[in-house]
Motif scaffolding. Structure first.
Motif, PDB file in Angstrom:
ATOM      1  N   GLN A  73      65.960 157.916-116.869  1.00 27.39           N
ATOM      2  CA  GLN A  73      64.578 157.945-116.409  1.00 27.39           C
ATOM      3  C   GLN A  73      64.000 156.524-116.428  1.00 27.39           C
ATOM      4  O   GLN A  73      64.734 155.553-116.300  1.00 27.39           O
ATOM      5  CB  GLN A  73      63.754 158.898-117.281  1.00 27.39           C
ATOM      6  CG  GLN A  73      64.294 160.315-117.357  1.00 27.39           C
ATOM      7  CD  GLN A  73      64.246 161.034-116.024  1.00 27.39           C
ATOM      8  OE1 GLN A  73      63.521 160.658-115.120  1.00 27.39           O
ATOM      9  NE2 GLN A  73      65.049 162.084-115.886  1.00 27.39           N
ATOM     10  N   VAL A  74      62.687 156.409-116.584  1.00 26.35           N
ATOM     11  CA  VAL A  74      61.999 155.122-116.613  1.00 26.35           C
ATOM     12  C   VAL A  74      61.450 154.884-118.009  1.00 26.35           C
ATOM     13  O   VAL A  74      60.832 155.778-118.600  1.00 26.35           O
ATOM     14  CB  VAL A  74      60.852 155.071-115.578  1.00 26.35           C
ATOM     15  CG1 VAL A  74      60.152 153.716-115.604  1.00 26.35           C
ATOM     16  CG2 VAL A  74      61.387 155.362-114.175  1.00 26.35           C
ATOM     17  N   LEU A  75      61.681 153.672-118.521  1.00 24.15           N
ATOM     18  CA  LEU A  75      61.199 153.303-119.845  1.00 24.15           C
ATOM     19  C   LEU A  75      60.248 152.119-119.717  1.00 24.15           C
ATOM     20  O   LEU A  75      60.592 151.084-119.162  1.00 24.15           O
ATOM     21  CB  LEU A  75      62.364 152.922-120.761  1.00 24.15           C
ATOM     22  CG  LEU A  75      61.992 152.360-122.139  1.00 24.15           C
ATOM     23  CD1 LEU A  75      61.233 153.406-122.951  1.00 24.15           C
ATOM     24  CD2 LEU A  75      63.230 151.883-122.885  1.00 24.15           C
ATOM     25  N   ALA A  76      59.019 152.278-120.217  1.00 25.96           N
ATOM     26  CA  ALA A  76      58.036 151.192-120.247  1.00 25.96           C
ATOM     27  C   ALA A  76      57.973 150.636-121.659  1.00 25.96           C
ATOM     28  O   ALA A  76      57.833 151.390-122.625  1.00 25.96           O
ATOM     29  CB  ALA A  76      56.667 151.694-119.803  1.00 25.96           C
ATOM     30  N   ILE A  77      58.059 149.299-121.781  1.00 21.45           N
ATOM     31  CA  ILE A  77      58.111 148.639-123.086  1.00 21.45           C
ATOM     32  C   ILE A  77      56.984 147.618-123.165  1.00 21.45           C
ATOM     33  O   ILE A  77      56.792 146.811-122.242  1.00 21.45           O
ATOM     34  CB  ILE A  77      59.460 147.933-123.304  1.00 21.45           C
ATOM     35  CG1 ILE A  77      60.616 148.923-123.136  1.00 21.45           C
ATOM     36  CG2 ILE A  77      59.511 147.280-124.674  1.00 21.45           C
ATOM     37  CD1 ILE A  77      61.991 148.271-123.179  1.00 21.45           C
ATOM     38  N   ASN A  78      56.246 147.634-124.267  1.00 24.83           N
ATOM     39  CA  ASN A  78      55.181 146.668-124.500  1.00 24.83           C
ATOM     40  C   ASN A  78      55.794 145.287-124.699  1.00 24.83           C
ATOM     41  O   ASN A  78      56.503 145.039-125.679  1.00 24.83           O
ATOM     42  CB  ASN A  78      54.369 147.073-125.732  1.00 24.83           C
ATOM     43  CG  ASN A  78      53.145 146.219-125.930  1.00 24.83           C
ATOM     44  OD1 ASN A  78      53.219 144.999-125.985  1.00 24.83           O
ATOM     45  ND2 ASN A  78      51.999 146.862-126.053  1.00 24.83           N
ATOM     46  N   ALA A  79      55.518 144.361-123.764  1.00 24.62           N
ATOM     47  CA  ALA A  79      56.167 143.052-123.778  1.00 24.62           C
ATOM     48  C   ALA A  79      55.750 142.219-124.983  1.00 24.62           C
ATOM     49  O   ALA A  79      56.572 141.514-125.577  1.00 24.62           O
ATOM     50  CB  ALA A  79      55.844 142.310-122.482  1.00 24.62           C
ATOM     51  N   GLN A 135      57.771 139.752-130.238  1.00 25.43           N
ATOM     52  CA  GLN A 135      57.548 139.381-131.626  1.00 25.43           C
ATOM     53  C   GLN A 135      58.871 139.119-132.346  1.00 25.43           C
ATOM     54  O   GLN A 135      58.922 138.349-133.302  1.00 25.43           O
ATOM     55  CB  GLN A 135      56.769 140.487-132.353  1.00 25.43           C
ATOM     56  CG  GLN A 135      55.368 140.711-131.824  1.00 25.43           C
ATOM     57  CD  GLN A 135      54.521 139.457-131.839  1.00 25.43           C
ATOM     58  OE1 GLN A 135      54.305 138.859-132.880  1.00 25.43           O
ATOM     59  NE2 GLN A 135      54.059 139.046-130.672  1.00 25.43           N
ATOM     60  N   ASP A 136      59.938 139.749-131.868  1.00 30.20           N
ATOM     61  CA  ASP A 136      61.277 139.521-132.420  1.00 30.20           C
ATOM     62  C   ASP A 136      62.191 139.140-131.262  1.00 30.20           C
ATOM     63  O   ASP A 136      62.644 140.001-130.506  1.00 30.20           O
ATOM     64  CB  ASP A 136      61.788 140.789-133.116  1.00 30.20           C
ATOM     65  CG  ASP A 136      63.146 140.577-133.791  1.00 30.20           C
ATOM     66  OD1 ASP A 136      63.770 139.526-133.563  1.00 30.20           O
ATOM     67  OD2 ASP A 136      63.579 141.471-134.548  1.00 30.20           O
TER      68      ASP A 136
END
Length: 653
Positions: free
Chosen positions: A217-223, A228-229
């Motif tokens: 599916q589609v995965l949205a990730i907070n940039a 931060q790592d």
């Protein structure tokens, strides 16, 4: 140009778009109003299957990011999504190497039950169950696993568990969002347990992360959270490049020796989302970023009325009304909403898309309406909520204004003085932003034509303010020292200013002060000035124009409006005006005036009641003529030498 009251606020209304039945004519709630550019970009990304076609969504401040991303991917789903359930099954050949098997979406639990049943059956009954299972699932990995099982029974597996479900599509999601980005949250983990003095892992101790849960599916990730790592970003890139998830980096060195699940194929679309700073950081510092994330989806914080109709914006207002979970809005409320939305944008043809700001406002108005036992929110409730917000933020502004009224800070709003003028500034302190006047003064003395900025000498001048002073110096030199050097120098300063001064919005006022001092022409003190200039004297737009005007108006109002007070602002800022109703009423009654100028000559003529005239002609009836007359007198009575010539001559003596 003297502005009329009708030019001080937007001339559109929302009420006229609504029929007698507001609910019937109101567009449906839609959070994607005004986001055509971003929607088109993400729709394009979702039409591409390859692993090098991920996207970055730049989100505007105040937007409800999850709502926007969910709405886009519901409207434009990824066309190449592959909805499978994934399991890790016990490996009959090696207990420490579980095998990854995919089955049809939503059927993982059913398959696990069928496998238990399969292993519990006599060998003579397995063939029919095998054929049925393979016909239902059509999975080559499941077929290989059944072949590997051979004639083994459940007791021959050698593992405490037969299977664990890693990816379940039982409740279909078009988009998964990873907002809190940690190693375990994004990539998962394999826990350890100690029994009888030994440490080991098992299938039930495998905890998948969002990368595996969103597989297919589609995965949205907070940039911002991801960066931060830096190690998380590097590992994400590796998985996306190889299109395979391995547990090598998840387990520690000791654990990796004895327990390592099989790598799992990855087929998903990734959307990084965050602020523009995160996008710029990745693009400028990582050469792989543009290869993996070539598509930019830019979400807007403003809705332009020059490109889209006002009625569509009402659908956005319906959306924020729903999110606020407040009482119904009366039809007359929408004029107040769009007027305030325009003010937040500081533009008469743009409306704000700051959802959180709207929701906070509506909830406060809702509380007021409920206290009054009303069944809907009226426009007076919205106005009262705005007033309460302003009162909470006005404490520092009131203290500053009181200091001026009590003459602890000297600001004249009447009379005429040479070399003194009220500039308009904006103060930002602790989240509160307000305008206040600041007295600017200039003095002239014999010299070699340089302009001394006292703020800079005292190290209280920011870089932009210093640049502004250098530009006005260039304008004066071009005007009066084109053919021979000036014999006058000047100093300019913000009086009673004890903090750093920055920005170029005071350069017009500073230049007017200098011209007044050079020509010995008094400036009208009832007019306050703001504006930036270029080297040719053109007046340029500045920011926070509404706050600056309102700050000066409040002072004049407290002292009593004389009918001659007002402000001088750049012509380019006229479209940004959205002033409070009491200021509009004062302008309509000719008790307060707002002048716009496009060149410094217009401003200084208005302030001195003198025409500027020709800068090359000595003439006592024009402003520039007075300056030239004074310079000519100095040249006639005192031979002009530069400072280094005077120094050289004195050393020879």
């Amino acid at each position: 140009m003297l502005l009329t009251a009708n030019q001080l606020f937007p001339q559109f209304t929302a009420t006229e778009l609504l029929s007698d039945s507001a609910a019937a004519s109101m567009p449906a709630a839609d959070c994607l109003v005004g986001q055509q550019r971003a929607c088109k970009a993400l729709a394009q990304a979702n039409q591409i299957a390859g692993r090098y076609s991920h996207s970055f969504a730049v989100m505007a401040p105040g937007s409800r990011q999850h709502d926007l991303l969910q709405a886009v991917h519901q409207r434009y789903p990824w066309q190449y999504s592959q909805a499978f359930d994934w399991l890790y099954l016990a490996n009959p050949l090696d207990n420490e190497r579980p095998l990854a098997v995919n089955v049809k979406a939503g059927q993982a639990q059913q398959v696990v039950a069928q496998l238990y049943d399969y292993l519990s059956q006599d060998l003579s009954n397995r063939a029919a169950l095998r054929e049925q299972l393979l016909a239902e699932q059509n999975s080559s990995r499941l077929e290989a696993y059944l072949s590997l099982l051979g004639e083994r029974q459940l007791t021959d597996i050698g593992s405490d568990e037969l299977a664990t479900i890693v990816v379940s599509q039982q409740q279909h999601q078009a988009l998964y969002i990873c907002d809190r980005v940690t190693e375990s949250q994004l990539f998962g983990s394999i826990r350890l347990q100690s029994q009888a003095g030994t440490v080991h892992s098992d299938l039930r101790l495998i905890e998948p992360g969002m990368l595996l849960k969103a597989n297919g599916q589609v995965l949205a990730i907070n940039a911002h959270e991801l960066l931060q790592d830096p190690g998380l970003w590097q590992r994400l890139k590796y998985y996306l490049k190889t299109a395979e998830f391995t547990w090598d980096d998840i387990v520690d060195a000791q654990q990796r020796v004895f327990y390592q699940p099989q790598a799992m194929p990855l087929r998903l679309k990734v959307v990084l989302f965050g602020e523009r700073d995160s996008y710029a950081l990745l693009r400028e510092n990582d050469r792989d970023f543009e290869q993996l994330f070539p598509i930019l989806a830019d979400f807007s914080g403003h809705y332009s009325l020059t490109q889209q109709p006002l009625k569509d914006y009402l659908g956005y207002l319906r959306y924020v009304e729903q999110q606020a979970n407040c009482l119904p809005l009366a039809a007359t409320c929408y004029d107040v909403l769009v007027r305030q939305a325009s003010r937040w944008c500081e533009h008469q043809q743009e409306l704000s898309l700051d959802s959180y700001r709207f929701i906070q406002w509506l909830r406060e108005a809702d509380a007021i309406a409920r206290q009054q036992q009303q069944r809907e929110i009226e426009r007076q409730h919205l106005q009262q909520a705005l007033t309460q917000q302003q009162q909470r933020q006005d404490f520092v502004a009131e203290l500053s204004r009181r200091a001026i009224i009590e003459e602890q800070v000297h600001i004249a709003t009447a009379g005429a003085v040479i070399g003194q003028l009220n500039g308009l500034t904006v103060v930002t302190l602790g989240g509160s932003e307000f305008g206040e006047p600041s007295r600017i003064t200039a003095t002239v003395h014999y010299g070699d034509g340089d302009i001394i900025d006292i703020e800079r000498k005292a190290e209280l001048s920011g870089n932009i303010h210093t640049k502004g002073v250098m530009i006005l110096s260039s304008y004066l030199a071009n005007l009066f020292a084109r053919n021979e050097p000036m014999s006058l120098s000047a100093t300019v300063v913000f009086e009673q200013s004890y903090h750093e001064v920055d920005g170029d919005s005071a350069s017009l006022a500073e230049l007017c002060c200098l011209l007044s001092a050079l020509a010995e022409a008094p400036l009208r003190q009832e007019l306050a000035v703001t504006g930036a200039i270029d080297q040719f004297g053109a007046v340029q737009a500045i920011g926070a124009v509404n706050e600056k005007i309102e700050g000066y108006f409040r002072l004049c109002q407290a002292r009593g409006l004389s009918g001659t007070q007002g402000v001088v602002i750049p012509q380019a800022n006229a479209i940004h005006l959205n002033l409070d109703p009491d200021i509009v009423a004062a302008v309509a009654a000719k008790q307060f005036h707002i002048h716009t100028v496009s060149h410094v000559t217009e401003a200084v003529s208005l302030l001195t009641d003198l025409p500027c005239g020709d800068a090359n002609e000595a003439n006592s009836t024009t402003l520039f003529g007075r300056v030239q007359q004074r310079l000519s007198h100095l040249h006639h009575n005192q031979p002009l030498t530069s400072w280094w010539q005077r120094l050289f001559m004195s050393s020879n003596d």
